[in-house]
Design a protein around this motif. Structure first.
Motif, short mmCIF file in Angstrom:
data_model
loop_
_atom_site.label_atom_id
_atom_site.label_comp_id
_atom_site.label_asym_id
_atom_site.label_seq_id
_atom_site.Cartn_x
_atom_site.Cartn_y
_atom_site.Cartn_z
N LYS A 7 40.36 33.39 66.14
CA LYS A 7 39.40 33.30 65.06
C LYS A 7 38.22 32.45 65.50
CE LYS A 7 38.99 31.85 60.25
NZ LYS A 7 39.68 31.20 59.11
N LYS A 344 38.90 27.54 52.73
CA LYS A 344 38.28 28.49 53.66
C LYS A 344 39.21 28.78 54.83
CE LYS A 344 33.80 29.34 55.91
NZ LYS A 344 34.26 29.79 57.22
N GLN A 345 39.84 27.74 55.35
CA GLN A 345 40.76 27.94 56.47
C GLN A 345 41.96 28.79 56.07
OE1 GLN A 345 41.92 24.26 58.44
NE2 GLN A 345 40.33 24.63 59.96
N LYS A 346 42.40 28.64 54.82
CA LYS A 346 43.57 29.38 54.35
C LYS A 346 43.21 30.76 53.80
CE LYS A 346 46.23 25.26 53.07
NZ LYS A 346 46.85 24.50 51.95
N GLY A 347 41.91 31.07 53.76
CA GLY A 347 41.49 32.35 53.22
C GLY A 347 41.59 32.42 51.71
N GLU A 348 41.59 31.27 51.04
CA GLU A 348 41.70 31.22 49.59
C GLU A 348 40.32 31.22 48.94
OE1 GLU A 348 45.85 28.59 49.55
OE2 GLU A 348 43.99 27.72 48.80
#
Length: 360
Positions: A7, A344-348
């Motif tokens: 990523k 943001k890191q968790k895609g939430e």
């Protein structure tokens, strides 16, 4: 095809008009060791009113920008940018910028952090007027023992406060108002008819506000004058103005609204933006005694010129847009940024994302 592509690495750039808060940045670096953080002391406090331009080579490769208002000149100058995080609750100062009008880069604010200090300012200035404290202040300077009671003094119990714009600030004002024995009425642009719709889905300072929207005894809504006037006619002792400044809210409170408020001689508290009120109409209402007084942390324009008639209007308290400032402000700014970086890191789903169509 390589299914194991890594990523893209996050690069967060801070461009703020204040010295680097090393302790707060170190906390972010410790929590997010895989993110590159860069801090630039950029611009001045005027950046909040007149945003400066971030050079293209400075923003190159950055995925997140944290700013007071400074932005790249255009979307083409920041192709890698995935999030712009403002350190203010309102972003009316950038709404004509190409980044706002011609890009789909998500914009986040720190809405939610200002409830506690602003609520205290609202309570303080309202109590000053309720207790007619300025008379005692002047008497003290003259070493004069003022006779008491003052005829107009009153407490807060059973007074009605109408909160025009029931966001995070309005919710904390509601919280402290209820503790003082007041009845709270809320007004929002869109209807809040279900328990879920009345919840606060933004950032909330722990232990504050009205997270589930249970405090108001009545809810009002609408976007036209008839709806607004219905709300203003509810025998309000105090009207708190806490709406964002948009084309729809410019001069939202003007001569016709003061005529509605005249019946109760409602006290006005404005912590939103100066242009939400038609200022000459406000001066007229104060001068004529149509309203009991006003507490203003915002004016139109800012700074307020020395010869503006608002300074000398009766029963008005004016402060220089300072109600949100306190020792905890910057720490809470970083708490919101930290929360969004984690999401943001968790895609939430991120919090406090601006709806460009609504302007907030």
């Amino acid at each position: 095809m390589n299914w194991f592509l890594k990523k893209k690495k996050e690069h967060v750039l801070f461009t703020l008009p204040l010295p680097e808060p090393t302790d707060l940045l170190d906390r972010l670096r410790e929590k997010f060791p895989d993110i590159d953080f860069e801090y630039i002391h950029f611009g001045t406090l005027e950046t909040f009113r007149n945003p400066e331009t971030i050079p293209r080579d400075t923003i190159a490769g950055k995925t997140v920008l944290v700013t007071a208002g400074a932005l790249p000149a255009s979307p083409a100058d920041c192709p890698d940018l995935e999030l712009i995080h403002f350190i203010s609750a309102g972003i009316n100062h950038v709404q004509k910028h190409p980044i706002y009008t011609n890009s789909d880069i998500p914009l986040a604010t720190v809405s939610g952090i200002h409830g506690p200090p602003i609520a205290e300012w609202v309570l303080m200035t309202t109590l000053l007027r309720n207790r007619e404290y300025e008379k005692f202040y002047e008497a003290q300077k003259e070493h004069r023992w003022l006779k008491y009671p003052v005829k107009g003094a009153r407490d807060m119990v059973q007074q009605r406060i109408g909160i025009l714009g029931y966001g995070s600030i309005g919710r904390q004002v509601a919280n402290v108002s209820r503790a003082m024995g007041m009845e709270v009425l809320a007004y929002t642009a869109s209807p809040k008819t279900t328990p879920e719709s009345r919840k606060d889905h933004g950032f909330v300072v722990p232990g504050t506000g009205d997270p589930d929207g249970s405090i108001p005894s009545q809810w009002f809504s609408g976007t036209d004058k008839a709806d607004l006037h219905n709300f203003l006619s509810q025998d309000l002792d105090i009207l708190l103005i806490s709406v964002p400044l948009t084309p729809q809210t410019h001069h939202l409170i003007s001569k016709a609204e003061f005529e509605v408020l005249e019946k109760r001689r409602t006290f006005i508290s404005n912590i939103a933006r100066g242009p939400v009120i038609d200022q000459p109409a406000l001066v007229e209402a104060l001068t004529n005694g149509d309203i009991r007084g006003a507490a203003l942390d915002v004016t139109d324009p800012e700074p307020l010129p020395a010869d503006d008639p608002l300074w000398d209007a009766p029963n008005v308290t004016i402060t220089p847009h300072v109600s949100a400032q306190n020792a905890q402000t910057l720490e809470r700014v970083f708490q919101v940024i930290e929360a969004n970086l984690e999401r943001k890191q968790k895609g939430e789903k991120l919090i406090n994302i601006v709806d460009r169509k609504r302007g907030y």
